[in-house]
Design a protein around this motif. Structure first.
Motif, PDB file in Angstrom:
ATOM      1  N   GLU A  17       0.829  -1.210   0.000  1.00  0.00           N
ATOM      2  CA  GLU A  17       0.000   0.000   0.000  1.00  0.00           C
ATOM      3  C   GLU A  17       0.865   1.262   0.000  1.00  0.00           C
ATOM      4  O   GLU A  17       0.618   2.200  -0.760  1.00  0.00           O
ATOM      5  N   GLN A  18       1.882   1.282   0.841  1.00  0.00           N
ATOM      6  CA  GLN A  18       2.743   2.463   0.937  1.00  0.00           C
ATOM      7  C   GLN A  18       3.545   2.679  -0.346  1.00  0.00           C
ATOM      8  O   GLN A  18       3.684   3.809  -0.815  1.00  0.00           O
ATOM      9  N   LEU A  19       4.080   1.602  -0.917  1.00  0.00           N
ATOM     10  CA  LEU A  19       4.830   1.721  -2.169  1.00  0.00           C
ATOM     11  C   LEU A  19       3.916   2.208  -3.290  1.00  0.00           C
ATOM     12  O   LEU A  19       4.317   3.029  -4.119  1.00  0.00           O
ATOM     13  N   SER A  20       2.685   1.726  -3.301  1.00  0.00           N
ATOM     14  CA  SER A  20       1.721   2.174  -4.306  1.00  0.00           C
ATOM     15  C   SER A  20       1.444   3.670  -4.168  1.00  0.00           C
ATOM     16  O   SER A  20       1.393   4.397  -5.165  1.00  0.00           O
ATOM     17  N   LEU A  21       1.280   4.142  -2.948  1.00  0.00           N
ATOM     18  CA  LEU A  21       1.037   5.567  -2.721  1.00  0.00           C
ATOM     19  C   LEU A  21       2.236   6.417  -3.156  1.00  0.00           C
ATOM     20  O   LEU A  21       2.071   7.477  -3.762  1.00  0.00           O
TER      21      LEU A  21
END
Length: 66
Positions: A17-21
């Motif tokens: 999720e964080q990498l996607s953001l």
């Protein structure tokens, strides 16, 4: 993503999720090779984000005189 999660000590889903953001925000680029996704810092995106942050901080929170 697995290595990021392991090194950060977080769940794989949170790392994903964080990498996607970060990718959506232009701070990272990614490429897929089979099942593996490789992430890399995006210097132009980081420069743009920092300039926007500095502009925002200068508008909303001007420095106090010393």
């Amino acid at each position: 993503m697995g290595q990021v999660a392991e090194r950060a000590g977080i769940a794989h889903s949170i790392a994903s999720e964080q990498l996607s953001l970060l990718r959506q925000g232009g701070l990272l680029t990614s490429r897929r090779d089979g099942k593996t996704v490789y992430y890399r810092a995006n210097p132009p995106g980081i420069t743009t984000a920092l300039a926007e942050l500095q502009q925002h901080l200068g508008t909303c929170c001007p420095p106090h005189p010393a």
